[in-house]
Write a protein that holds these residues in place. Structure first.
Motif, PDB file in Angstrom:
ATOM      1  N   LEU A  14       0.848  -1.190   0.000  1.00  0.00           N
ATOM      2  CA  LEU A  14       0.000   0.000   0.000  1.00  0.00           C
ATOM      3  C   LEU A  14       0.882   1.237   0.000  1.00  0.00           C
ATOM      4  N   PHE A  15       0.519   2.200  -0.839  1.00  0.00           N
ATOM      5  CA  PHE A  15       1.273   3.455  -0.924  1.00  0.00           C
ATOM      6  C   PHE A  15       0.331   4.600  -0.552  1.00  0.00           C
ATOM      7  N   CYS A  16       0.339   4.938   0.739  1.00  0.00           N
ATOM      8  CA  CYS A  16      -0.593   5.964   1.206  1.00  0.00           C
ATOM      9  C   CYS A  16       0.128   7.241   1.629  1.00  0.00           C
ATOM     10  N   ALA A  17       1.451   7.241   1.567  1.00  0.00           N
ATOM     11  CA  ALA A  17       2.212   8.437   1.950  1.00  0.00           C
ATOM     12  C   ALA A  17       2.505   9.260   0.696  1.00  0.00           C
ATOM     13  N   HIS A  57       3.841  10.290  -2.840  1.00  0.00           N
ATOM     14  CA  HIS A  57       4.055   9.526  -4.070  1.00  0.00           C
ATOM     15  C   HIS A  57       5.199  10.122  -4.888  1.00  0.00           C
ATOM     16  N   THR A  58       6.022  10.930  -4.243  1.00  0.00           N
ATOM     17  CA  THR A  58       7.148  11.551  -4.924  1.00  0.00           C
ATOM     18  C   THR A  58       8.358  10.631  -4.853  1.00  0.00           C
ATOM     19  N   ILE A  59       8.822  10.170  -6.009  1.00  0.00           N
ATOM     20  CA  ILE A  59      10.001   9.298  -6.072  1.00  0.00           C
ATOM     21  C   ILE A  59      11.223  10.183  -6.281  1.00  0.00           C
ATOM     22  N   ASN A  60      12.063  10.265  -5.271  1.00  0.00           N
ATOM     23  CA  ASN A  60      13.246  11.118  -5.363  1.00  0.00           C
ATOM     24  C   ASN A  60      14.404  10.338  -5.988  1.00  0.00           C
ATOM     25  N   HIS A  61      14.100   9.658  -7.103  1.00  0.00           N
ATOM     26  CA  HIS A  61      15.050   8.753  -7.731  1.00  0.00           C
ATOM     27  C   HIS A  61      14.364   8.212  -8.974  1.00  0.00           C
ATOM     28  N   PHE A  62      14.803   7.046  -9.480  1.00  0.00           N
ATOM     29  CA  PHE A  62      14.035   6.335 -10.499  1.00  0.00           C
ATOM     30  C   PHE A  62      13.332   5.157  -9.810  1.00  0.00           C
ATOM     31  N   CYS A  63      12.603   4.349 -10.566  1.00  0.00           N
ATOM     32  CA  CYS A  63      11.796   3.273  -9.964  1.00  0.00           C
ATOM     33  C   CYS A  63      12.647   2.057  -9.615  1.00  0.00           C
ATOM     34  N   ASP A  64      13.448   2.206  -8.578  1.00  0.00           N
ATOM     35  CA  ASP A  64      14.269   1.115  -8.065  1.00  0.00           C
ATOM     36  C   ASP A  64      13.609   0.552  -6.808  1.00  0.00           C
ATOM     37  N   ILE A  65      14.041  -0.624  -6.364  1.00  0.00           N
ATOM     38  CA  ILE A  65      13.443  -1.268  -5.187  1.00  0.00           C
ATOM     39  C   ILE A  65      13.505  -0.366  -3.963  1.00  0.00           C
ATOM     40  N   LEU A  66      14.690   0.166  -3.681  1.00  0.00           N
ATOM     41  CA  LEU A  66      14.883   0.946  -2.453  1.00  0.00           C
ATOM     42  C   LEU A  66      14.063   2.226  -2.453  1.00  0.00           C
ATOM     43  N   SER A  67      13.980   2.897  -3.599  1.00  0.00           N
ATOM     44  CA  SER A  67      13.236   4.161  -3.656  1.00  0.00           C
ATOM     45  C   SER A  67      11.730   3.935  -3.530  1.00  0.00           C
ATOM     46  N   LEU A 122      10.254   1.299  -1.915  1.00  0.00           N
ATOM     47  CA  LEU A 122       9.974   0.839  -0.549  1.00  0.00           C
ATOM     48  C   LEU A 122       9.826   2.008   0.425  1.00  0.00           C
ATOM     49  N   LYS A 123      10.524   3.096   0.160  1.00  0.00           N
ATOM     50  CA  LYS A 123      10.436   4.271   1.032  1.00  0.00           C
ATOM     51  C   LYS A 123       9.043   4.909   0.996  1.00  0.00           C
ATOM     52  N   LEU A 124       8.283   4.663  -0.077  1.00  0.00           N
ATOM     53  CA  LEU A 124       6.958   5.265  -0.224  1.00  0.00           C
ATOM     54  C   LEU A 124       5.850   4.387   0.359  1.00  0.00           C
ATOM     55  N   ALA A 125       6.175   3.147   0.733  1.00  0.00           N
ATOM     56  CA  ALA A 125       5.159   2.211   1.218  1.00  0.00           C
ATOM     57  C   ALA A 125       4.728   2.542   2.642  1.00  0.00           C
TER      58      ALA A 125
END
Length: 227
Positions: free
Chosen positions: A87-90, A92-102, A104-107
């Motif tokens: 779930l991504f409720c926080a 939705h700004t990805i301060n990177h590209f769509c990598d695993i670590l970036s 997971l920070k939004l979950a």
């Protein structure tokens, strides 16, 4: 990524982000396995030079490349599904590209189970340990046997055969290890971006140059260019 840089829109759809991550992991994992295949290729070239054309024929090379890709695909699909089923409720700004670590920070909530699963399956089992061990074993045997050669010219020629591949291995595993195996608190977000830029853009750009440095025509052209 290139389209976003050109259009300056700065946004990506959910499915597109998952697709980007899937291809990133698939191509990165395939490269990882191909580095192990190339280590075996070096081993065969040095220790079975008379049978090299038979051992590493065109059909074998195609099968090894296909096996590298097929091995990675199911793991990548599973890891991508694990990440994007959260779930991504926080923010939705990805301060990177769509990598695993970036991502997971939004979950939301506790992502410890997902992080552990990703770390074990994607990083340790597939992308680091298995291919890396094959490379270490191959080069251990190569170096051990090269050092036993009595001719200095023979040792130099044998090392020269695999020098390009060894350089790429060190660059690839060095940057990937720093990114994925370093504890989170010890790496700043800006430094993480810089390191990821190296292994996603800079090193792949260097690869063709590194592999062609032993080519006499390339070296002659390079000397003329620098002169």
């Amino acid at each position: 990524m290139l389209m976003d840089l050109w259009a300056q829109k700065g946004h990506i759809a959910f499915f597109a982000c998952a697709t980007q991550m899937g291809f990133f992991l698939m191509l990165g994992g395939t490269e990882d396995l191909l580095l192990a295949v190339m280590a075996y290729d070096c081993y065969a070239a040095i220790f079975n030079p008379l049978h090299y054309a038979l051992v590493m024929n065109h059909k074998v090379c195609i099968w090894l490349v296909a096996a590298s890709l097929i091995t990675v695909v199911p793991v990548v699909i599973r890891e991508t599904w694990l990440i994007f089923s959260l779930l991504f409720c926080a923010s939705h700004t990805i301060n990177h590209f769509c990598d695993i670590l970036s991502i997971l920070k939004l979950a939301c909530g506790d992502t410890f189970v997902n992080e552990t699963a990703v770390f074990i399956a994607a990083v340790v089992v597939v992308f680091i340990m298995a291919p890396f061990l094959l490379i270490v074993v191959s080069y251990g045997k190569i170096i051990y046997n090269i050092l036993k050669l009595s001719s200095a010219g023979g040792r130099s020629k044998a090392f020269s055969t695999c020098s390009s591949h060894l350089t790429v291995v060190l660059l690839f595993y060095g940057t990937a290890t720093i990114t994925y195996l370093q504890p989170k608190p010890s790496q700043s977000e800006r430094m993480g971006k810089l390191i990821s830029l190296f292994y996603t853009v800079f090193i792949p750009t260097l690869n063709p140059i590194i592999y062609t440095l032993k080519n006499k025509n390339i070296m002659t052209a390079l000397r003329k260019l620098l002169a």
